[in-house]
Scaffold this active site. Structure first.
Site, PDB file in Angstrom:
ATOM      1  N   LEU A  37       0.822  -1.220   0.000  1.00  0.00           N
ATOM      2  CA  LEU A  37       0.000   0.000   0.000  1.00  0.00           C
ATOM      3  C   LEU A  37       0.853   1.267   0.000  1.00  0.00           C
ATOM      4  CD1 LEU A  37      -2.531  -1.014   2.798  1.00  0.00           C
ATOM      5  CD2 LEU A  37      -3.073  -0.734   0.375  1.00  0.00           C
ATOM      6  N   THR A  62      -3.304  -3.831  11.626  1.00  0.00           N
ATOM      7  CA  THR A  62      -4.354  -4.078  12.621  1.00  0.00           C
ATOM      8  C   THR A  62      -3.821  -4.498  14.009  1.00  0.00           C
ATOM      9  OG1 THR A  62      -4.586  -6.350  11.842  1.00  0.00           O
ATOM     10  CG2 THR A  62      -6.104  -4.710  10.905  1.00  0.00           C
ATOM     11  N   THR A 101     -13.332   1.694  12.129  1.00  0.00           N
ATOM     12  CA  THR A 101     -13.443   1.068  13.444  1.00  0.00           C
ATOM     13  C   THR A 101     -14.099   1.985  14.480  1.00  0.00           C
ATOM     14  OG1 THR A 101     -12.066   0.366  15.330  1.00  0.00           O
ATOM     15  CG2 THR A 101     -11.045   1.851  13.788  1.00  0.00           C
ATOM     16  N   TYR A 125      -3.599   3.186  16.713  1.00  0.00           N
ATOM     17  CA  TYR A 125      -4.383   2.506  15.665  1.00  0.00           C
ATOM     18  C   TYR A 125      -5.634   3.323  15.322  1.00  0.00           C
ATOM     19  CZ  TYR A 125      -7.677  -0.906  13.711  1.00  0.00           C
ATOM     20  OH  TYR A 125      -8.614  -1.536  12.933  1.00  0.00           O
TER      21      TYR A 125
HETATM   22  N1  NAP Z   1      -9.892  -7.010  13.431  1.00  0.00           N
HETATM   23  C1  NAP Z   1     -10.731  -6.216  14.074  1.00  0.00           C
HETATM   24  O1  NAP Z   1     -11.156  -6.488  15.212  1.00  0.00           O
HETATM   25  C2  NAP Z   1     -11.241  -4.950  13.402  1.00  0.00           C
HETATM   26  C3  NAP Z   1     -12.131  -4.110  14.102  1.00  0.00           C
HETATM   27  C4  NAP Z   1     -12.598  -2.949  13.482  1.00  0.00           C
HETATM   28  C5  NAP Z   1     -12.168  -2.642  12.185  1.00  0.00           C
HETATM   29  N2  NAP Z   1     -11.289  -3.457  11.539  1.00  0.00           N
HETATM   30  C6  NAP Z   1     -10.861  -3.106  10.176  1.00  0.00           C
HETATM   31  O2  NAP Z   1     -11.410  -4.071   9.301  1.00  0.00           O
HETATM   32  C7  NAP Z   1     -10.511  -4.293   8.200  1.00  0.00           C
HETATM   33  C8  NAP Z   1     -10.259  -5.775   8.049  1.00  0.00           C
HETATM   34  O3  NAP Z   1      -9.682  -6.277   9.266  1.00  0.00           O
HETATM   35  P1  NAP Z   1      -9.127  -7.763   9.363  1.00  0.00           P
HETATM   36  O4  NAP Z   1      -9.314  -8.200  10.768  1.00  0.00           O
HETATM   37  O5  NAP Z   1      -9.667  -8.577   8.219  1.00  0.00           O
HETATM   38  O6  NAP Z   1      -7.566  -7.481   9.117  1.00  0.00           O
HETATM   39  P2  NAP Z   1      -6.375  -8.562   9.049  1.00  0.00           P
HETATM   40  O7  NAP Z   1      -6.911  -9.936   9.202  1.00  0.00           O
HETATM   41  O8  NAP Z   1      -5.302  -8.070   9.943  1.00  0.00           O
HETATM   42  O9  NAP Z   1      -5.888  -8.388   7.538  1.00  0.00           O
HETATM   43  C9  NAP Z   1      -5.282  -7.207   7.083  1.00  0.00           C
HETATM   44  C10 NAP Z   1      -4.575  -7.514   5.789  1.00  0.00           C
HETATM   45  O10 NAP Z   1      -3.925  -6.312   5.328  1.00  0.00           O
HETATM   46  C11 NAP Z   1      -2.641  -6.670   4.837  1.00  0.00           C
HETATM   47  N3  NAP Z   1      -1.688  -5.577   4.893  1.00  0.00           N
HETATM   48  C12 NAP Z   1      -1.133  -5.014   6.006  1.00  0.00           C
HETATM   49  N4  NAP Z   1      -0.240  -4.077   5.649  1.00  0.00           N
HETATM   50  C13 NAP Z   1      -0.225  -4.031   4.288  1.00  0.00           C
HETATM   51  C14 NAP Z   1       0.492  -3.258   3.330  1.00  0.00           C
HETATM   52  N5  NAP Z   1       1.403  -2.332   3.690  1.00  0.00           N
HETATM   53  N6  NAP Z   1       0.249  -3.476   2.013  1.00  0.00           N
HETATM   54  C15 NAP Z   1      -0.636  -4.405   1.627  1.00  0.00           C
HETATM   55  N7  NAP Z   1      -1.367  -5.170   2.472  1.00  0.00           N
HETATM   56  C16 NAP Z   1      -1.147  -4.980   3.798  1.00  0.00           C
HETATM   57  C17 NAP Z   1      -2.206  -7.797   5.753  1.00  0.00           C
HETATM   58  O11 NAP Z   1      -1.160  -8.524   5.158  1.00  0.00           O
HETATM   59  P3  NAP Z   1      -0.054  -9.228   6.133  1.00  0.00           P
HETATM   60  O12 NAP Z   1      -0.819 -10.210   6.969  1.00  0.00           O
HETATM   61  O13 NAP Z   1       0.877  -9.849   5.160  1.00  0.00           O
HETATM   62  O14 NAP Z   1       0.536  -8.119   6.947  1.00  0.00           O
HETATM   63  C18 NAP Z   1      -3.495  -8.603   5.907  1.00  0.00           C
HETATM   64  O15 NAP Z   1      -3.648  -9.544   4.899  1.00  0.00           O
HETATM   65  C19 NAP Z   1      -9.263  -3.441   8.496  1.00  0.00           C
HETATM   66  O16 NAP Z   1      -9.372  -2.237   7.780  1.00  0.00           O
HETATM   67  C20 NAP Z   1      -9.349  -3.152   9.976  1.00  0.00           C
HETATM   68  O17 NAP Z   1      -8.721  -1.926  10.313  1.00  0.00           O
HETATM   69  C21 NAP Z   1     -10.832  -4.611  12.113  1.00  0.00           C
END
Ligand code: NAP
Length: 283
Positions: A37, A62, A101, A125
């Site tokens: 990104l 995250t 979030t 975050y």
């Molecule tokens: N998890 C929660 O509880 C939560 C709560 C509220 C909102 N959200 C939001 O919901 C969305 C989805 O969350 P999720 O839990 O599915 O996240 P996740 O499982 O942590 O997945 C995030 C993905 O983004 C990729 N990523 C990180 N840095 C990157 C970069 N520089 N370039 C390209 N890709 C990159 C990661 O790749 P790597 O694994 O290789 O780093 C991973 O595949 C996010 O926007 C998060 O902020 C999450």
């Protein structure tokens, strides 16, 4: 519709791609192997070449606690990285979905936050996700910002998986009881995203499973449904120190989603039942 989904290697991005394909849409999931990104030129070229109608931006930094010790990395990925994706999406005339979030709010009191309430993140975050929201709001013409909370899905680490592991290893665990919010299943969130993107109902929405509970109550629910004899001991946040300060009030009001005509989200308990089945923990 041609849809590009970032964060395909994570929890939400993976389910969004599967559901779009199941609906017959052309969906491509990308992750850091396809482009970082932070590499604005590559992001721009990739999106120009693929020319999607919609970009669903699920990728993010995250690691909430780790972000406190490397704030510049977190701010870059979630702020600048989102800006790079947004510029590229706007250049090809795509719609955009940005996942945000409840941590963009201060988390005070007990009233559920509305979409228009003031920002006030309490940790790095949350600040970085607020920067991402600013990028989308200022650069995109047609966008959906979906704020969600406490996400769990098959493709990644989350609270439910941690409880299942600890519950099998220990006779009792302490879990915080004064942080209240709504755990959210990626399958349900992905369904809303798929329902939303063909529409013109742009704006900010709160999307989370129905019902407000504490982490300790959620842990008890998990142990009970998974048949684990582990006792959950509720403790206040003051007795469970973490590097990142977490809001006590993670309640999000989801009235706007239903008012806009989208199907309501199932309850937290219903979501957990289906997730445990998906994991093969229950039948
Ligand atoms: N998890 C929660 O509880 C939560 C709560 C509220 C909102 N959200 C939001 O919901 C969305 C989805 O969350 P999720 O839990 O599915 O996240 P996740 O499982 O942590 O997945 C995030 C993905 O983004 C990729 N990523 C990180 N840095 C990157 C970069 N520089 N370039 C390209 N890709 C990159 C990661 O790749 P790597 O694994 O290789 O780093 C991973 O595949 C996010 O926007 C998060 O902020 C999450």
């Amino acid at each position: 519709m041609k849809v590009l989904v970032t964060g395909y290697g994570g929890q939400l991005g993976y389910d969004v791609v599967q559901q779009l394909k199941a609906r017959g849409e052309e969906a491509r999931g990308v992750d850091v192997q396809d482009f970082n990104l932070l590499d604005a030129e590559t992001v721009k070229k990739y999106i120009r070449d693929y020319a999607p109608d919609v970009v669903v931006h699920c990728a993010a930094y995250t690691a909430v606690d780790k972000a406190e010790s490397e704030p510049e990395v977190c701010m870059a990925v979630n702020g600048m990285g989102t800006m790079n994706i947004t510029r590229a999406a706007q250049d090809v005339g795509a719609k955009m979905v940005y996942i945000s979030t409840d941590y963009v709010f201060p988390g005070k009191g007990t009233k559920p936050y509305d979409e228009g309430d003031a920002y006030g993140p309490q940790n790095v975050y949350g600040q970085s996700k607020q920067q991402g929201e600013y990028a989308v709001r200022s650069l995109m013409t047609r966008f959906f910002i979906l704020r969600t909370s406490w996400v769990f899905g098959k493709n990644g680490k989350n609270f439910v998986r941690t409880m299942l592991r600890l519950g099998a290893e220990r006779p009792e665990i302490t879990v915080v009881c004064d942080q209240v919010g709504s755990p959210t299943y990626t399958q349900d969130l992905a369904r809303v995203i798929c329902d939303m993107i063909p529409t013109e109902k742009y704006g900010i929405y709160h999307v989370r499973n129905e019902g407000f509970i504490s982490w300790a109550q959620f842990a008890e629910m998990i142990m009970k449904k998974a048949g684990l004899p582990c006792r959950v001991i509720p403790v206040p946040s003051s007795e469970y120190k973490t590097p990142a300060r977490r809001p006590l009030n993670s309640r999000l009001s989801a009235d706007r989603l239903e008012a806009a005509g989208f199907a309501p989200m199932p309850t937290v308990e219903d979501a957990l039942d289906r997730y445990l089945q998906e994991l093969g923990v229950t039948k």
